[in-house]
Scaffold this motif. Structure first.
Motif, PDB file in Angstrom:
ATOM      1  N   LYS A  74      73.568  22.145 -11.811  1.00 54.28           N
ATOM      2  CA  LYS A  74      73.148  21.911 -10.426  1.00 54.28           C
ATOM      3  C   LYS A  74      74.089  20.978  -9.679  1.00 54.28           C
ATOM      4  O   LYS A  74      74.146  20.999  -8.443  1.00 54.28           O
ATOM      5  CB  LYS A  74      71.729  21.336 -10.403  1.00 54.28           C
ATOM      6  N   HIS A  75      74.796  20.113 -10.389  1.00 54.10           N
ATOM      7  CA  HIS A  75      75.742  19.175  -9.761  1.00 54.10           C
ATOM      8  C   HIS A  75      75.094  18.420  -8.596  1.00 54.10           C
ATOM      9  O   HIS A  75      75.690  18.263  -7.526  1.00 54.10           O
ATOM     10  CB  HIS A  75      76.990  19.907  -9.277  1.00 54.10           C
ATOM     11  N   ASP A  76      73.874  17.963  -8.819  1.00 57.16           N
ATOM     12  CA  ASP A  76      73.175  17.182  -7.795  1.00 57.16           C
ATOM     13  C   ASP A  76      73.533  15.709  -8.002  1.00 57.16           C
ATOM     14  O   ASP A  76      72.819  14.963  -8.682  1.00 57.16           O
ATOM     15  CB  ASP A  76      71.667  17.401  -7.902  1.00 57.16           C
ATOM     16  N   PHE A  77      74.667  15.297  -7.422  1.00 56.93           N
ATOM     17  CA  PHE A  77      75.154  13.934  -7.650  1.00 56.93           C
ATOM     18  C   PHE A  77      74.303  12.891  -6.931  1.00 56.93           C
ATOM     19  O   PHE A  77      74.316  11.728  -7.290  1.00 56.93           O
ATOM     20  CB  PHE A  77      76.612  13.823  -7.203  1.00 56.93           C
ATOM     21  N   VAL A  82      67.754  15.231 -11.670  1.00 57.59           N
ATOM     22  CA  VAL A  82      67.387  16.639 -11.492  1.00 57.59           C
ATOM     23  C   VAL A  82      68.362  17.530 -12.252  1.00 57.59           C
ATOM     24  O   VAL A  82      67.959  18.454 -12.971  1.00 57.59           O
ATOM     25  CB  VAL A  82      67.377  17.003  -9.993  1.00 57.59           C
ATOM     26  N   SER A  83      69.657  17.248 -12.103  1.00 60.18           N
ATOM     27  CA  SER A  83      70.671  18.029 -12.818  1.00 60.18           C
ATOM     28  C   SER A  83      70.527  17.868 -14.324  1.00 60.18           C
ATOM     29  O   SER A  83      70.625  18.842 -15.080  1.00 60.18           O
ATOM     30  CB  SER A  83      72.072  17.599 -12.381  1.00 60.18           C
ATOM     31  N   ASN A  84      70.318  16.634 -14.767  1.00 58.37           N
ATOM     32  CA  ASN A  84      70.203  16.368 -16.201  1.00 58.37           C
ATOM     33  C   ASN A  84      69.029  17.116 -16.827  1.00 58.37           C
ATOM     34  O   ASN A  84      69.143  17.701 -17.910  1.00 58.37           O
ATOM     35  CB  ASN A  84      70.054  14.874 -16.448  1.00 58.37           C
ATOM     36  N   ALA A 133      70.000  10.940 -20.511  1.00 55.26           N
ATOM     37  CA  ALA A 133      71.439  10.717 -20.613  1.00 55.26           C
ATOM     38  C   ALA A 133      72.206  11.642 -19.673  1.00 55.26           C
ATOM     39  O   ALA A 133      71.656  12.578 -19.100  1.00 55.26           O
ATOM     40  CB  ALA A 133      71.893  10.945 -22.046  1.00 55.26           C
ATOM     41  N   LEU A 134      73.505  11.361 -19.525  1.00 59.00           N
ATOM     42  CA  LEU A 134      74.388  12.211 -18.735  1.00 59.00           C
ATOM     43  C   LEU A 134      74.291  13.653 -19.217  1.00 59.00           C
ATOM     44  O   LEU A 134      74.305  13.917 -20.423  1.00 59.00           O
ATOM     45  CB  LEU A 134      75.827  11.710 -18.876  1.00 59.00           C
ATOM     46  N   ARG A 135      74.166  14.591 -18.284  1.00 58.24           N
ATOM     47  CA  ARG A 135      73.980  16.016 -18.580  1.00 58.24           C
ATOM     48  C   ARG A 135      72.762  16.276 -19.466  1.00 58.24           C
ATOM     49  O   ARG A 135      72.667  17.288 -20.150  1.00 58.24           O
ATOM     50  CB  ARG A 135      75.235  16.609 -19.238  1.00 58.24           C
TER      51      ARG A 135
END
Length: 299
Positions: A74-77, A82-84, A133-135
């Motif tokens: 999703k790349h919702d920075f 949400v992306s994770n 965590a990240l991703r």
């Protein structure tokens, strides 16, 4: 091989689909829109309509395939949680569908924050575990499925997968330079970003599908680390803008959300990947791409 690809219409995914088809694989791509579906069909790929939240569709696509390449994100920075969460749910869903089949599951990952003070290598395990965590800790989650009869392979992409048409980090940095009237680099500009041309990244994915042993971590890295000052200078040349250092305390204000990433030192090697797959990058280097107009020039 029948290959199900998520993110099939994305920047990397569309090139991967092309390379898979050229290698003779039967490809089904996940498509969110009519336009994406039409592009995939025109290439000769099959289409499964859905998105990263359609876990039932993803499960069915994985179950129908001989291998899955999971590239969607999703790349919702602005809201990384949400992306994770979506990333973790998708990897778990695909892994469950492939359990006890021995089929390959290739999962996109990155090189950020793996190690400090030295180049990251394929031997370095990801420090990111669990949903927060990240991703979403998806790299380690995918590797856990090796114990459940799945053939996981991790694809660690350079932060810059460049080429004409890229709308990723370099394009964003160029847009910021336009807005600010200066092409900046963080601090002394000595921190480094690995880079790989899009065509080379796509070829690595196909080779990883065909050759990589279960549990492999592959580095899509053609250039181990391009100094951020050189990136800024190339953007400055392309758009006839002055180049300047951005003080550490001003990086976030100057760049916004991307400042956190652009200030990282992400030096990484791909020696093991090249030896394992016989992968030899042949595409243009990042600075060459910028200098020859891949990201536009002064109008």
């Amino acid at each position: 091989m029948r290959v199900f690809v998520t993110g099939a219409s994305g920047w990397i995914g569309s090139a991967v689909v092309d390379d898979l088809l050229a290698a003779g694989h039967d490809v089904t791509g996940l498509a969110r829109s009519d336009a994406s579906a039409a592009v995939l069909q025109a290439k000769g790929a099959h289409v499964r309509r859905g998105d990263l939240d359609d876990l039932d569709g993803i499960r069915a696509g994985a179950a129908d395939a001989d291998a899955v390449i999971h590239l969607a994100n999703k790349h919702d920075f602005a809201n990384p949680a949400v992306s994770n969460a979506a990333e973790r749910a998708a990897v778990r869903t695909i892994g469950d569908a492939l359990t006890e089949t021995g089929r390959p599951l290739l999962v996109a990952s990155g090189l950020a924050a793996l190690v400090k003070g030295r180049p990251a290598t394929e031997a370095d395990a990801s420090p990111f575990h669990g949903p927060g965590a990240l991703r979403g800790g998806s790299e380690n989650l995918a590797l856990e499925f090796a114990g459940r009869g799945v053939h996981p392979v991790i694809l660690r992409f350079s932060p810059t997968v460049h080429g004409t048409g890229d709308h990723g980090f370099i394009a964003i940095l160029a847009a910021i330079a336009h807005e600010k009237g200066v092409s900046g680099y963080p601090g002394d500009g000595g921190n480094r970003w690995p880079a790989v041309h899009r065509s080379d990244a796509a070829r690595l994915v196909t080779l990883g599908l065909e050759k990589a042993p279960a549990g492999s971590r592959l580095h899509a890295v053609a250039e181990e680390g391009v100094p951020t000052r050189e990136i800024a200078e190339a953007i400055g040349r392309a758009f006839d803008l002055p180049v300047a250092s951005i003080a550490a305390e001003d990086v976030q204000d100057h760049y916004g959300w991307i400042g956190h990433f652009f200030a990282m030192d992400l030096w990484a090697t791909s020696t093991r990947t090249r030896e394992l797959l016989g992968w030899t990058p042949t595409g243009p280097a990042l600075i060459e791409d910028i200098d020859t107009g891949a990201y536009g020039t002064r109008s």
